[in-house]
Design an enzyme around this catalytic site. Sequence first.
Site, PDB file in Angstrom:
ATOM      1  N   SER A 120       0.851  -1.192   0.000  1.00 15.68           N
ATOM      2  CA  SER A 120       0.000   0.000   0.000  1.00 15.68           C
ATOM      3  C   SER A 120       0.885   1.239   0.000  1.00 15.68           C
ATOM      4  CB  SER A 120      -0.841  -0.032   1.275  1.00 15.68           C
ATOM      5  OG  SER A 120      -1.253   1.255   1.648  1.00 15.68           O
ATOM      6  N   TYR A 169      -0.914  -1.103  10.477  1.00 17.31           N
ATOM      7  CA  TYR A 169      -1.060  -1.656   9.112  1.00 17.31           C
ATOM      8  C   TYR A 169       0.113  -1.180   8.256  1.00 17.31           C
ATOM      9  CZ  TYR A 169      -3.161  -1.712   4.359  1.00 17.31           C
ATOM     10  OH  TYR A 169      -3.404  -1.881   3.026  1.00 17.31           O
TER      11      TYR A 169
HETATM   12  N1  LIG Z   1      -8.819  -2.136  -0.863  1.00 20.54           N
HETATM   13  C1  LIG Z   1      -7.955  -1.101  -0.902  1.00 20.54           C
HETATM   14  O1  LIG Z   1      -8.323   0.060  -1.142  1.00 20.54           O
HETATM   15  C2  LIG Z   1      -6.477  -1.356  -0.693  1.00 20.54           C
HETATM   16  C3  LIG Z   1      -5.588  -0.281  -0.721  1.00 20.54           C
HETATM   17  C4  LIG Z   1      -4.234  -0.510  -0.536  1.00 20.54           C
HETATM   18  C5  LIG Z   1      -3.778  -1.815  -0.335  1.00 20.54           C
HETATM   19  N2  LIG Z   1      -4.662  -2.835  -0.303  1.00 20.54           N
HETATM   20  C6  LIG Z   1      -4.150  -4.196  -0.069  1.00 20.54           C
HETATM   21  O2  LIG Z   1      -4.734  -5.109  -0.991  1.00 20.54           O
HETATM   22  C7  LIG Z   1      -4.865  -6.393  -0.382  1.00 20.54           C
HETATM   23  C8  LIG Z   1      -6.292  -6.860  -0.499  1.00 20.54           C
HETATM   24  O3  LIG Z   1      -7.133  -5.927   0.138  1.00 20.54           O
HETATM   25  P1  LIG Z   1      -8.725  -6.034   0.046  1.00 20.54           P
HETATM   26  O4  LIG Z   1      -9.257  -4.678   0.265  1.00 20.54           O
HETATM   27  O5  LIG Z   1      -9.126  -6.788  -1.194  1.00 20.54           O
HETATM   28  O6  LIG Z   1      -9.046  -6.911   1.343  1.00 20.54           O
HETATM   29  P2  LIG Z   1     -10.383  -7.650   1.791  1.00 20.54           P
HETATM   30  O7  LIG Z   1     -10.469  -7.500   3.265  1.00 20.54           O
HETATM   31  O8  LIG Z   1     -11.554  -7.229   0.952  1.00 20.54           O
HETATM   32  O9  LIG Z   1     -10.073  -9.189   1.427  1.00 20.54           O
HETATM   33  C9  LIG Z   1      -8.976  -9.830   1.988  1.00 20.54           C
HETATM   34  C10 LIG Z   1      -9.255 -11.308   2.184  1.00 20.54           C
HETATM   35  O10 LIG Z   1      -8.145 -11.800   2.953  1.00 20.54           O
HETATM   36  C11 LIG Z   1      -8.622 -12.767   3.847  1.00 20.54           C
HETATM   37  N3  LIG Z   1      -7.730 -12.901   4.995  1.00 20.54           N
HETATM   38  C12 LIG Z   1      -7.614 -12.042   6.053  1.00 20.54           C
HETATM   39  N4  LIG Z   1      -6.732 -12.532   6.940  1.00 20.54           N
HETATM   40  C13 LIG Z   1      -6.283 -13.717   6.437  1.00 20.54           C
HETATM   41  C14 LIG Z   1      -5.391 -14.709   6.913  1.00 20.54           C
HETATM   42  N5  LIG Z   1      -4.788 -14.565   8.103  1.00 20.54           N
HETATM   43  N6  LIG Z   1      -5.167 -15.809   6.148  1.00 20.54           N
HETATM   44  C15 LIG Z   1      -5.792 -15.960   4.955  1.00 20.54           C
HETATM   45  N7  LIG Z   1      -6.675 -15.059   4.456  1.00 20.54           N
HETATM   46  C16 LIG Z   1      -6.918 -13.954   5.193  1.00 20.54           C
HETATM   47  C17 LIG Z   1      -9.996 -12.264   4.268  1.00 20.54           C
HETATM   48  O11 LIG Z   1     -10.797 -13.345   4.737  1.00 20.54           O
HETATM   49  C18 LIG Z   1     -10.522 -11.629   2.978  1.00 20.54           C
HETATM   50  O12 LIG Z   1     -11.351 -12.516   2.245  1.00 20.54           O
HETATM   51  C19 LIG Z   1      -4.389  -6.222   1.073  1.00 20.54           C
HETATM   52  O13 LIG Z   1      -3.034  -6.618   1.177  1.00 20.54           O
HETATM   53  C20 LIG Z   1      -4.517  -4.750   1.308  1.00 20.54           C
HETATM   54  O14 LIG Z   1      -3.637  -4.292   2.315  1.00 20.54           O
HETATM   55  C21 LIG Z   1      -6.009  -2.651  -0.475  1.00 20.54           C
END
Ligand SMILES: NC(=O)c1ccc[n+]([C@@H]2O[C@H](COP(=O)([O-])OP(=O)(O)OC[C@H]3O[C@@H](n4cnc5c(N)ncnc54)[C@H](O)[C@@H]3O)[C@@H](O)[C@H]2O)c1
Length: 252
Positions: A146, A160
């Site tokens: 991120s 985070y």
């Molecule tokens: N959504 C955003 O705007 C955004 C922005 C910057 C970075 N990110 C990064 O993108 C990635 C995905 O984000 P997202 O928004 O799609 O997340 P999300 O929360 O929608 O989905 C993440 C999935 O990971 C699973 N998960 C959580 N802990 C886990 C574990 N210990 N073992 C296995 N699975 C696990 C959850 O059950 C969930 O289904 C993350 O690394 C996040 O930090 C997202």
Amino acid sequence: MFSLTGRVALVSGAGQSVGEGIAQVLARQGAAVIVNDLHPERAEKVAAGIAEEGHTAIAAAFDVTDYAAVEGRVRAAEAEFGRHVDIVVNNAGVAEERVIKPFRELSPEQWRAPIDLNIYGSMNCIKVALDGMCDAGWGRVVQISSGSARTGQNINQSMYATGKSGVEGFIRHLAAETGQYGITANIVALGHQKNLEDKMSPEMIEQILRTIPIGRLGDPVEVGAFCAYLASDEAGGITGQTLDFNGGSQTR
Ligand SMILES: NC(=O)c1ccc[n+]([C@@H]2O[C@H](COP(=O)([O-])OP(=O)(O)OC[C@H]3O[C@@H](n4cnc5c(N)ncnc54)[C@H](O)[C@@H]3O)[C@@H](O)[C@H]2O)c1
């Protein structure tokens, strides 16, 4: 170009949102995908959707922070596919018990979850695949991070960001250590993604959109396409890099 046919890919946290898009695109490019999620029903739904499209995937429910669970399930999946893991995409990064508070209000017990998930969870998934990649002389690691890893932001998510910064440092060293085995390791630093629309008010989304030059949120399939490129043979010359995927937002 960019074919992943014959490769096995592990995508963590792939049961929804960004991870789902990554798993879908890797499978469309020909990889057999291990769809991981903490929630079995999410992983199964995504794997079933990929199979419906005529591609190959299996659901693998485990907690990435539990090394024994990661190793056990990944070895079983490798046996099922008859091949070692070639590609690891560490996408799981949003902890279930996410606490959004300023550091001043966090107790030491609340520091751990995002750091465990982003650092140890990512290291666990890489560790179980690394010997297979080194022995084969080819491997790809894509770390989802991120912009908050490199920019101080007053958004109450310092732990985070600590997890993301820590894992980015690890990935750079991993890239330096493993380039000699034909392995690349890169970081994709995401900006705001579409699934935020489910978590934030329309007013907050409007405010965010004003900071994004392309005027829209990120799309999981576009993130998947970028990961597929980084996982391909053709991206073999790129390693140890942090690549922003944020619609042009300024991250530093
Ligand atoms: N959504 C955003 O705007 C955004 C922005 C910057 C970075 N990110 C990064 O993108 C990635 C995905 O984000 P997202 O928004 O799609 O997340 P999300 O929360 O929608 O989905 C993440 C999935 O990971 C699973 N998960 C959580 N802990 C886990 C574990 N210990 N073992 C296995 N699975 C696990 C959850 O059950 C969930 O289904 C993350 O690394 C996040 O930090 C997202």
